[in-house]
Design an enzyme around this catalytic site. Structure first.
Site, PDB file in Angstrom:
ATOM      1  CE  LYS A  90      -4.537   0.704   0.187  1.00  0.00           C
ATOM      2  NZ  LYS A  90      -5.552  -0.112  -0.478  1.00  0.00           N
ATOM      3  N   GLY A 188     -20.158   7.286   3.953  1.00  0.00           N
ATOM      4  CA  GLY A 188     -19.136   7.526   2.940  1.00  0.00           C
ATOM      5  C   GLY A 188     -19.716   7.368   1.550  1.00  0.00           C
ATOM      6  N   GLY A 190     -18.173   8.244  -1.570  1.00  0.00           N
ATOM      7  CA  GLY A 190     -17.234   8.364  -2.671  1.00  0.00           C
ATOM      8  C   GLY A 190     -17.671   7.478  -3.819  1.00  0.00           C
TER       9      GLY A 190
END
Length: 355
Positions: A90, A188, A190
């Site tokens: 990551k 959320g 998004g």
């Protein structure tokens, strides 16, 4: 850059509580573009470490390191559980994606990815758009989710996988995958959260939505006849299912005691702040869908897509997330253990076979 760091000391990666024998942790800096990033490669037993790049205005570098270490480990388990020949990694870029992000910054990040010689493959994550990945691709071959490498934006497949896994959880708790009339609180909005709302709305669910970005909330209310609440109240509302789709750590010692739903099934990574929080969920009779198992659709699309195609294979494997979740829930029930412990075991079994 507008991010102001706290003065708290930053532990080395080796000293950090989240360090888990990571193979490589790189602190990347480019003065001209104002890039400050951390790239963490956790494990390459199954193949090159694949994991997205997140851009977020972390209050401190220590918090950015925590996220990089935790998220990279999660990718190792996600890729293993999804049956992919890929390891886990990551990257986090410390910046405000709405104010600080530039094409030059993304190109500088791509240069640092290229220096890792293919041990880390990057892709889109929070705060990063498909266009950003195109800029990264100008400097490295080790990038996915671009027009040249396959299907582009992976978020629709992430949302699809979460939707299928959520239905599997509903079958386990309510006896049916029918979501008609079920109240789902989506925290959320998004790319993934909004797409999940679309699937849920089409399935007849009643939506409660929240986000720190007010225009996203207004759009969801308009499109899905949803009820809006503040993000900090999303877990408390009277709902059947709570779907966290923002940042991690939402399931902690305080919030677990306040959750009003019977199921937690969402797209965000690292939802459990500590392992004890998963145990607490089980004690409360709340079924938790392990995040890295249910949200694997995006990484599946990145791994299996081919230039100009591969959508059929990606879709089939993403839909199979429902089977994976059902197997985890059944095995957890038989063993009387939290589902996330079972998911870890299944992933570790595959890693150990390869080792």
């Amino acid at each position: 850059m507008n991010v102001q760091f706290s003065k708290s000391p930053v532990p080395t990666a080796f000293e950090h509580d989240e360090f888990d024998d990571h193979e490589n942790v790189v602190f990347a800096r480019d003065r001209e573009s104002d890039l400050t990033a951390i790239i963490a490669v956790h494990d390459t037993t199954l193949g090159p470490a694949l994991g997205g790049c997140r851009i977020w205005p972390y209050p401190s570098k220590a918090e950015a390191l925590t996220d990089a270490l935790r998220l990279s480990r999660g990718m190792t388990y996600k890729n293993a559980l999804a049956g992919l020949d890929l390891g886990g990694g990551k990257a986090v870029i410390i910046a405000d994606p709405r104010k600080d992000k530039t094409p030059e910054m993304m190109k500088a990040f791509g240069t640092h990815v290229e220096r890792l010689s293919g041990t880390y493959i990057t892709a889109e994550d929070v705060g990063v758009s498909p266009e950003d990945m195109e800029a990264v691709a100008e400097k490295t071959r080790h990038v996915r989710g671009t027009r040249a490498t396959g299907l582009g934006d992976p978020s629709p497949f992430t949302a699809l996988g979460v939707f299928e896994g959520l239905k599997a959880a509903a079958r386990h708790v309510f006896g049916s995958t029918d979501l008609t009339g079920k109240r789902v609180s989506v925290q959320g909005l998004g790319h993934v959260g909004f797409d999940l709302c679309k699937h849920l709305h089409e399935a007849g669910a009643s939506l409660i939505v929240s986000d720190i970005h007010e225009p996203a909330v207004e759009r969801a209310v308009s499109c899905f006849d949803a009820t809006a609440v503040e993000p900090e109240d999303a877990h408390r509302v009277d709902a059947d299912i709570f779907a966290p789709c923002a940042l991690g750590g939402v399931l902690n010692a305080q919030t677990v005691l306040e959750i009003g739903a019977k199921i937690v099934a969402g797209a965000s990574n690292n939802q459990l702040q500590t392992p004890e929080d998963g145990v607490a969920l089980k004690k409360r009779g709340i079924l938790y869908a392990p995040d890295y198992a249910i949200n694997a659709g995006g990484v599946i699309s990145i791994a299996l897509a081919t230039p100009g195609g591969g959508e059929q294979a990606v879709r089939a494997k993403t839909l199979a997330i429902a089977d994976t979740m059902s197997a985890i829930f059944s095995r957890a029930e038989e063993a009387n253990r939290p589902p996330e412990q079972i998911a870890d075991e299944i992933a570790e079994e595959r890693l150990n076979r390869r080792r």
